[in-house]
Design a protein around this motif. Structure first.
Motif, PDB file in Angstrom:
ATOM      1  N   SER A 149      17.146 -20.825  94.944  1.00 50.64           N
ATOM      2  CA  SER A 149      15.765 -20.666  94.497  1.00 50.64           C
ATOM      3  C   SER A 149      14.978 -19.841  95.512  1.00 50.64           C
ATOM      4  O   SER A 149      15.201 -19.937  96.720  1.00 50.64           O
ATOM      5  CB  SER A 149      15.127 -22.045  94.332  1.00 50.64           C
ATOM      6  N   TYR A 220      15.473 -14.181  91.943  1.00 48.93           N
ATOM      7  CA  TYR A 220      14.533 -14.609  90.909  1.00 48.93           C
ATOM      8  C   TYR A 220      13.912 -13.423  90.170  1.00 48.93           C
ATOM      9  O   TYR A 220      13.557 -12.424  90.799  1.00 48.93           O
ATOM     10  CB  TYR A 220      13.427 -15.447  91.528  1.00 48.93           C
ATOM     11  N   ASN A 335      21.830 -21.475  90.811  1.00 54.15           N
ATOM     12  CA  ASN A 335      21.022 -20.280  90.599  1.00 54.15           C
ATOM     13  C   ASN A 335      21.716 -19.231  89.745  1.00 54.15           C
ATOM     14  O   ASN A 335      21.058 -18.472  89.043  1.00 54.15           O
ATOM     15  CB  ASN A 335      20.568 -19.685  91.934  1.00 54.15           C
ATOM     16  N   ASP A 356      19.067 -26.843  95.193  1.00 56.83           N
ATOM     17  CA  ASP A 356      18.008 -26.115  94.493  1.00 56.83           C
ATOM     18  C   ASP A 356      18.072 -26.288  92.980  1.00 56.83           C
ATOM     19  O   ASP A 356      17.217 -25.767  92.272  1.00 56.83           O
ATOM     20  CB  ASP A 356      18.021 -24.627  94.859  1.00 56.83           C
ATOM     21  N   ASP A 359      14.781 -27.553  92.016  1.00 61.17           N
ATOM     22  CA  ASP A 359      13.724 -26.539  91.935  1.00 61.17           C
ATOM     23  C   ASP A 359      13.849 -25.709  90.662  1.00 61.17           C
ATOM     24  O   ASP A 359      12.855 -25.422  89.988  1.00 61.17           O
ATOM     25  CB  ASP A 359      13.788 -25.617  93.157  1.00 61.17           C
ATOM     26  N   ASN A 360      15.065 -25.302  90.333  1.00 62.61           N
ATOM     27  CA  ASN A 360      15.273 -24.469  89.153  1.00 62.61           C
ATOM     28  C   ASN A 360      14.977 -25.235  87.863  1.00 62.61           C
ATOM     29  O   ASN A 360      14.497 -24.657  86.883  1.00 62.61           O
ATOM     30  CB  ASN A 360      16.697 -23.924  89.140  1.00 62.61           C
TER      31      ASN A 360
END
Length: 424
Positions: A149, A220, A335, A356, A359-360
């Motif tokens: 992330s 991203y 990711n 992460d 977060d994603n």
């Protein structure tokens, strides 16, 4: 054009490894040479894509097959922690992860100087969360790739890395940062001592790596970026808008039933496939629906019996060839899976378990590209409702169409290759 040598050093996990493969493929297409610095257990992965790979010991030497299973065994040992909130994983999974990561950097320092001297790279690209002093000190431009992330590059205005928190939960952000620093302090002190031994300045508490002075690449896309208090300088930080590798083609098989039904792809990545009880629950649910599903079960095929006729299991799928052909994806929030779904315009339901992925999962829901789901605390009706929304919600479809068109136009691997080549 003079051929240059680009060395890639991803961490020993399939997400970073395959992201770097995509960039290396594009570097090769420019006429340069791409080589990999590799955990011994991952050498065969890079060789399978046709690249030269040089082993670097990241732990006490052991047989390659044992090395390859290290992180798989590590993850499986933490399955009881997968149901915890991210802040409650700090003093178990995250703590042990950082202990292993610091140990890997210490071990790598024994091999890296000699390996680099043999390869003589012109540029080194590192996809990891920790500094390897030998790379910084080798004397050629080095690049940091952030395939996790984007909040791995911290900013006070955005959620802390690994927290899985919403953008506006400022009180939660502060509590997470405070507990992270408290848990990590002894490990960080040991890492700073290692840095001092190798001629590097200490890092502030909580920091294990720095931005490269040459170039930093983030995966991203524009449509999922956070609103930072201090925007990243484009002279040093470039967004790749995704970075999807080329993989072998995949033909969707004929199912025993529901061949006209929506097609799902379910995968918790190479490491998450050890969570067999959750995958069995999902498979059983799909068996009662109008859907079809391709399910990645990793090395655990023998754990599954009585598979419904509308489900096909696989130990591995060439994901960039599969995702374009499905209607929705259920995944863990890695990711590569996160950005590949956006790149191909496919809605996702993310059931995170560590790192992460949290977060994603929050980001996919906050930006309208799909849904976050609890990993275990969901009912069949709740999950079916989310799948149906993924298949039918016009707002999600419109958002994904725009994001996909943007990412595909940017051609992330080619952009990365051009940026890397510009350093020489």
């Amino acid at each position: 054009m003079e051929q240059k040598t680009f060395a890639f050093f991803p961490e020993a996990a399939f997400g970073p490894a395959l992201n770097s493969v995509g960039i290396a493929q594009a570097i090769t297409a420019l006429g340069h040479k791409a080589v990999f610095l590799s955990d011994p257990g991952f050498v065969s992965v890079y060789e399978g894509y046709g690249f030269e790979a040089h082993p670097v010991a990241l732990s006490e030497p052991m047989p390659p097959e044992q090395m390859a299973k290290f992180w798989e065994d590590f993850i499986n040992g933490h399955i009881p922690n997968f149901s915890k909130k991210p802040i409650d994983q700090l003093d178990n999974y995250v703590k042990e992860c950082w202990e292993a990561i610091v140990a890997s950097a210490t071990w790598a320092q024994k091999d890296l100087p000699g390996v680099l001297a043999r390869i003589k790279p012109d540029v080194i690209a590192v996809d990891n969360v920790i500094l390897f002093p030998a790379i910084k000190q080798f004397g050629v431009p080095w690049v940091r790739i952030i395939s996790c992330s984007e909040n791995e590059i911290e900013d006070e205005a955005i959620p802390p890395h690994l927290s899985g928190m919403g953008e506006n939960d400022r009180e939660g952000h502060a509590a997470f940062r405070a507990k992270f620093n408290d848990v990590i302090q002894p490990i960080h002190d040991a890492f700073n001592a290692f840095l001092a031994e190798n001629g590097e300045e200490p890092y502030p508490l909580g920091q294990f790596f720095e931005a490269s002075p040459h170039l930093n690449l983030l995966l991203y896309p524009e449509q999922a970026k956070y609103q930072r208090e201090k925007p990243l300088d484009p002279a040093r930080f470039q967004y790749l808008e995704g970075c999807v590798r080329k993989d072998e083609p995949y033909t969707v098989p004929t199912f025993g039933r529901n061949n006209d039904g929506p097609l799902l792809y379910i995968s918790f990545g190479s490491l998450g496939s050890g969570d067999t009880e959750l995958l069995k629950r999902l498979i059983a649910l799909v068996g009662t629906t109008r859907y079809r599903a391709l399910v990645n079960v990793g090395d655990y095929m023998a754990s599954y019996t009585d598979v419904p006729e509308n489900v096909v299991l696989g130990s591995w799928f060439p994901q960039p060839s599969v995702i374009p052909q499905v209607d929705a994806v259920i995944h863990h929030g890695g990711n590569n899976s996160f950005t590949e779904c956006l790149y191909f315009g496919k809605p996702a339901i993310i059931m995170p378990y560590v790192w992460d992925g949290h977060d994603n999962a929050m980001r996919v829901e906050e930006t309208g590209h799909g849904f976050r789901s609890e990993r275990y605390e969901w009912s069949d009706a709740e999950l079916i409702a989310k799948i149906e929304a993924c298949l039918t919600d016009p707002a999600i479809a419109a958002k994904l169409k725009t994001t996909s068109a943007h990412m595909q136009a940017c051609e992330g691997p080619k952009k990365a290759a051009r940026l890397l080549a510009s350093l020489v």
